[in-house]
Write an enzyme that holds these catalytic residues in place. Structure first.
Site, PDB file in Angstrom:
ATOM      1  N   HIS A 267       2.879   8.161  -9.704  1.00 49.86           N
ATOM      2  CA  HIS A 267       2.929   9.565  -9.269  1.00 49.86           C
ATOM      3  C   HIS A 267       1.572   9.977  -8.715  1.00 49.86           C
ATOM      4  O   HIS A 267       1.407  10.151  -7.516  1.00 49.86           O
ATOM      5  CB  HIS A 267       3.345  10.418 -10.460  1.00 49.86           C
ATOM      6  CG  HIS A 267       3.696  11.831 -10.136  1.00 49.86           C
ATOM      7  ND1 HIS A 267       3.656  12.352  -8.866  1.00 49.86           N
ATOM      8  CD2 HIS A 267       4.123  12.854 -10.925  1.00 49.86           C
ATOM      9  CE1 HIS A 267       4.033  13.618  -8.905  1.00 49.86           C
ATOM     10  NE2 HIS A 267       4.310  13.951 -10.133  1.00 49.86           N
ATOM     11  N   HIS A 306       7.114   6.975   1.910  1.00 49.14           N
ATOM     12  CA  HIS A 306       7.393   8.029   0.934  1.00 49.14           C
ATOM     13  C   HIS A 306       8.876   8.049   0.650  1.00 49.14           C
ATOM     14  O   HIS A 306       9.683   7.810   1.547  1.00 49.14           O
ATOM     15  CB  HIS A 306       6.959   9.396   1.512  1.00 49.14           C
ATOM     16  CG  HIS A 306       6.824  10.455   0.473  1.00 49.14           C
ATOM     17  ND1 HIS A 306       7.901  11.174   0.021  1.00 49.14           N
ATOM     18  CD2 HIS A 306       5.743  10.912  -0.211  1.00 49.14           C
ATOM     19  CE1 HIS A 306       7.487  12.031  -0.903  1.00 49.14           C
ATOM     20  NE2 HIS A 306       6.187  11.889  -1.061  1.00 49.14           N
ATOM     21  N   ASP A 362      -1.617  10.718   0.328  1.00 47.59           N
ATOM     22  CA  ASP A 362      -2.667   9.977  -0.366  1.00 47.59           C
ATOM     23  C   ASP A 362      -3.518   9.106   0.545  1.00 47.59           C
ATOM     24  O   ASP A 362      -4.527   8.559   0.107  1.00 47.59           O
ATOM     25  CB  ASP A 362      -2.041   9.092  -1.450  1.00 47.59           C
ATOM     26  CG  ASP A 362      -1.463   9.923  -2.566  1.00 47.59           C
ATOM     27  OD1 ASP A 362      -2.156  10.845  -3.003  1.00 47.59           O
ATOM     28  OD2 ASP A 362      -0.316   9.669  -2.973  1.00 47.59           O
TER      29      ASP A 362
HETATM   30  C1  LIG Z   1       6.188   5.585  -1.712  1.00 48.98           C
HETATM   31  C2  LIG Z   1       7.121   4.403  -1.895  1.00 48.98           C
HETATM   32  C3  LIG Z   1       7.137   4.008  -3.380  1.00 48.98           C
HETATM   33  C4  LIG Z   1       8.539   4.813  -1.447  1.00 48.98           C
HETATM   34  O1  LIG Z   1       9.382   3.789  -1.731  1.00 48.98           O
HETATM   35  P1  LIG Z   1      10.947   3.779  -1.400  1.00 48.98           P
HETATM   36  O2  LIG Z   1      11.391   5.064  -0.832  1.00 48.98           O
HETATM   37  O3  LIG Z   1      11.630   3.315  -2.636  1.00 48.98           O
HETATM   38  O4  LIG Z   1      11.032   2.722  -0.228  1.00 48.98           O
HETATM   39  P2  LIG Z   1      11.286   1.176  -0.382  1.00 48.98           P
HETATM   40  O5  LIG Z   1      10.344   0.600  -1.387  1.00 48.98           O
HETATM   41  O6  LIG Z   1      12.746   0.963  -0.587  1.00 48.98           O
HETATM   42  O7  LIG Z   1      10.866   0.640   1.050  1.00 48.98           O
HETATM   43  C5  LIG Z   1      11.719   0.503   2.175  1.00 48.98           C
HETATM   44  C6  LIG Z   1      11.207  -0.650   3.038  1.00 48.98           C
HETATM   45  O8  LIG Z   1       9.878  -0.357   3.514  1.00 48.98           O
HETATM   46  C7  LIG Z   1       8.944  -1.292   2.981  1.00 48.98           C
HETATM   47  N1  LIG Z   1       7.778  -0.511   2.530  1.00 48.98           N
HETATM   48  C8  LIG Z   1       7.788   0.702   1.919  1.00 48.98           C
HETATM   49  N2  LIG Z   1       6.540   1.130   1.737  1.00 48.98           N
HETATM   50  C9  LIG Z   1       5.729   0.170   2.244  1.00 48.98           C
HETATM   51  C10 LIG Z   1       4.330   0.053   2.342  1.00 48.98           C
HETATM   52  N3  LIG Z   1       3.532   1.023   1.883  1.00 48.98           N
HETATM   53  N4  LIG Z   1       3.817  -1.055   2.914  1.00 48.98           N
HETATM   54  C11 LIG Z   1       4.633  -2.009   3.386  1.00 48.98           C
HETATM   55  N5  LIG Z   1       5.970  -1.971   3.335  1.00 48.98           N
HETATM   56  C12 LIG Z   1       6.514  -0.875   2.753  1.00 48.98           C
HETATM   57  C13 LIG Z   1       9.643  -1.954   1.806  1.00 48.98           C
HETATM   58  O9  LIG Z   1       9.131  -3.252   1.580  1.00 48.98           O
HETATM   59  C14 LIG Z   1      11.066  -1.963   2.280  1.00 48.98           C
HETATM   60  O10 LIG Z   1      11.192  -2.999   3.236  1.00 48.98           O
HETATM   61  P3  LIG Z   1      12.529  -3.891   3.290  1.00 48.98           P
HETATM   62  O11 LIG Z   1      13.599  -2.934   3.712  1.00 48.98           O
HETATM   63  O12 LIG Z   1      12.216  -4.955   4.282  1.00 48.98           O
HETATM   64  O13 LIG Z   1      12.715  -4.407   1.891  1.00 48.98           O
HETATM   65  C15 LIG Z   1       6.651   3.202  -1.033  1.00 48.98           C
HETATM   66  O14 LIG Z   1       6.673   3.545   0.327  1.00 48.98           O
HETATM   67  C16 LIG Z   1       5.262   2.701  -1.448  1.00 48.98           C
HETATM   68  O15 LIG Z   1       5.149   1.897  -2.374  1.00 48.98           O
HETATM   69  N6  LIG Z   1       4.186   3.170  -0.743  1.00 48.98           N
HETATM   70  C17 LIG Z   1       2.839   2.785  -1.089  1.00 48.98           C
HETATM   71  C18 LIG Z   1       2.369   3.564  -2.296  1.00 48.98           C
HETATM   72  C19 LIG Z   1       2.061   5.007  -1.970  1.00 48.98           C
HETATM   73  O16 LIG Z   1       1.369   5.301  -1.009  1.00 48.98           O
HETATM   74  N7  LIG Z   1       2.552   5.914  -2.833  1.00 48.98           N
HETATM   75  C20 LIG Z   1       2.266   7.332  -2.717  1.00 48.98           C
HETATM   76  C21 LIG Z   1       3.480   8.115  -2.390  1.00 48.98           C
HETATM   77  S1  LIG Z   1       3.045   9.826  -2.155  1.00 48.98           S
END
Ligand SMILES: CC(C)(COP(=O)(O)OP(=O)(O)OC[C@H]1O[C@@H](n2cnc3c(N)ncnc32)[C@H](O)[C@@H]1OP(=O)(O)O)[C@@H](O)C(=O)NCCC(=O)NCCS
Length: 429
Positions: A267, A306, A362
């Site tokens: 978070h 996100h 972030d």
């Molecule tokens: C924020 C987050 C958890 C959202 O996740 P989500 O909605 O569950 O999305 P998913 O994890 O299902 O990702 C969808 C696709 O994008 C890819 N992806 C998502 N975020 C990515 C990232 N930051 N870098 C590389 N690939 C990413 C995933 O590998 C997935 O690819 P695929 O379809 O080939 O498997 C994710 O984007 C992430 O981990 N970001 C980095 C951490 C971050 O900045 N968090 C702060 C949020 S405010």
């Protein structure tokens, strides 16, 4: 078109008509579907509440596909540019913008409640020298409930109002003292002649000078960051506040639960991860190799993507601009160059475009916090101070929502049943 869903239960052949209201069906209506008289009703399985609305709310609106964020109907861009954090806090808590008198009274009340009981200082001093400031914040916010036992009377509107003022006012004091504690520096008392954000900076950084004077550009940037973090509808910490608040506990205990949820790396911790990533990349020439690693699935580009925003996070745009203002005062953080180049490459790369991965709030905020010389453990404390009015607005809404009940989800039981207990003197022979 009828606003309803016809569900046919293939176990029994029976059909049910389920009303659709506001794009949702009621889980209780699904519960009426049974395979037999003595069987439990059908339930919905949704770990992480991915597709479950837990409340009706008029606080914050998000359209993730279009990159829209509004507090009480006002776009975040206008509030960040033209308002200030305390006015936004009023808007979130009261539901509309204040008149001049209302604003002056609100600011006065918050300014005059920034002090905490001396015993709070006493127990904060008792934490270990290396205590994480979020642990200190969580504990001290929860402890405030013991200083204001009347806060348990949550059905009284005046009582709720004063606790809200106290909490918004005292959060910077507790946050700043947790920072000073880690540094072994004396705690600085609030200065009522300063604005909310200036006073926070004074409690953080004042040394022997008679009056702390912050650069107005830094004050504005931090105030803007507070605005950007002030609410984000039913995120994990708002949900924690509502869940704990649904037991009708006092608001300090409910907000302490929100601080706990924010403490978790999924978070509140992503901006720290961005900084670590930028430091690891080290130079612009290493970016292509890093991007290849991300595309091969070996790592993630932190600060990108996100759960809700599938377009540029509107807060990231505003933060990017705030970066310029802060670096004008502090000098450019060399990591900024790497961040900008990373963003440029990622926004043009098919891997990121196809997956709708854009910078989130972030991506740049950690760089700003570092420019203020905050250690990474403080980043989440800053987030918590900004998020407090949002938590309280959500809590206030909950206390007045007649439809709300104690939060108590169902489960799918996967364990054993009906075992026979053998006493230890027979089992341990
Ligand atoms: C924020 C987050 C958890 C959202 O996740 P989500 O909605 O569950 O999305 P998913 O994890 O299902 O990702 C969808 C696709 O994008 C890819 N992806 C998502 N975020 C990515 C990232 N930051 N870098 C590389 N690939 C990413 C995933 O590998 C997935 O690819 P695929 O379809 O080939 O498997 C994710 O984007 C992430 O981990 N970001 C980095 C951490 C971050 O900045 N968090 C702060 C949020 S405010």
């Amino acid at each position: 078109m009828t606003d309803s869903l016809t569900v046919r239960d293939n176990r029994t052949g029976q059909e049910y008509e389920v009303p659709i209201l506001d794009g949702t069906i009621r889980a209780a209506d699904i519960g009426k579907i049974r395979s037999g008289e003595d069987e439990p009703g059908l339930a919905v399985y949704d770990p992480g509440f991915v597709n479950t609305a837990s409340c009706r709310s008029s606080v914050t609106f998000i359209d993730g596909d279009k990159g829209v964020l509004e507090y009480r109907g006002y776009p975040i861009e206008q509030l960040a540019e033209q308002s200030n954090f305390l006015e936004v806090a009023y808007l979130l808590v009261h539901g509309s913008l204040p008149s001049k008198d209302e604003y002056d009274q609100w600011v006065h009340n918050i300014t005059y409640h920034t002090f905490v009981h001396e015993n709070v200082k006493g127990f904060m001093e008792g934490f270990r020298y290396d205590a994480h400031p979020m642990g200190m914040l969580m504990a001290s916010v929860g402890a405030l409930s013991t200083f204001y036992p009347e806060s348990r009377n949550i059905s009284d509107a005046d009582n709720r109002a004063i606790q809200i003022i106290r909490m918004i006012a005292k959060m910077p004091t507790l946050g700043a003292w947790s920072f000073r504690h880690a540094q072994g520096k004396p705690y600085v008392y609030p200065d009522n002649a300063l604005s909310y954000t200036e006073n926070f900076l004074s409690m953080l950084f004042k040394m022997s000078e008679p009056k702390y004077e912050a650069d107005p550009r830094l004050v504005k940037a931090l105030d803007t960051l507070f605005i950007l973090h002030a609410d984000h509808e039913q995120n994990a910490s708002a949900n924690a506040v509502r869940s704990v608040g649904s037991t009708q506990v006092d608001p300090y205990s409910a907000v302490a639960a929100g601080v706990g949820a924010l403490y978790g790396p999924l978070h509140g911790g992503a901006n720290e991860a961005v900084l670590r990533m930028l430091k690891r990349i080290g130079s612009k020439s290493e970016i292509p190799a890093f991007i290849e690693g991300v595309k091969n699935g070996n790592e993630r580009l932190m600060g990108f993507g996100h759960r809700v925003y599938k377009n540029y996070d509107p807060r990231a745009k505003i933060i990017k601009k705030a970066c310029d203002d802060v670096f004008e005062v502090t000098g450019v953080n060399p990591l900024l160059e790497i961040a900008q180049e990373l963003e440029k490459i990622a926004l043009e790369d098919e891997y990121f475009v196809k997956r709708k991965l854009y910078p989130n709030v972030d991506f740049y905020s950690g760089l700003i916090y570092e420019a203020f010389q905050f250690p990474p453990e403080m980043f989440t404390v800053l987030f918590a101070i900004g998020r407090t009015p949002g938590w309280l607005a959500q809590w206030l809404e909950l206390t007045q929502d007649k439809e709300q009940k104690i939060a108590r989800p169902k489960q799918i039981y996967t364990g054993s049943r009906g075992l026979t207990y053998t006493p230890t003197d027979q089992r341990w022979v």
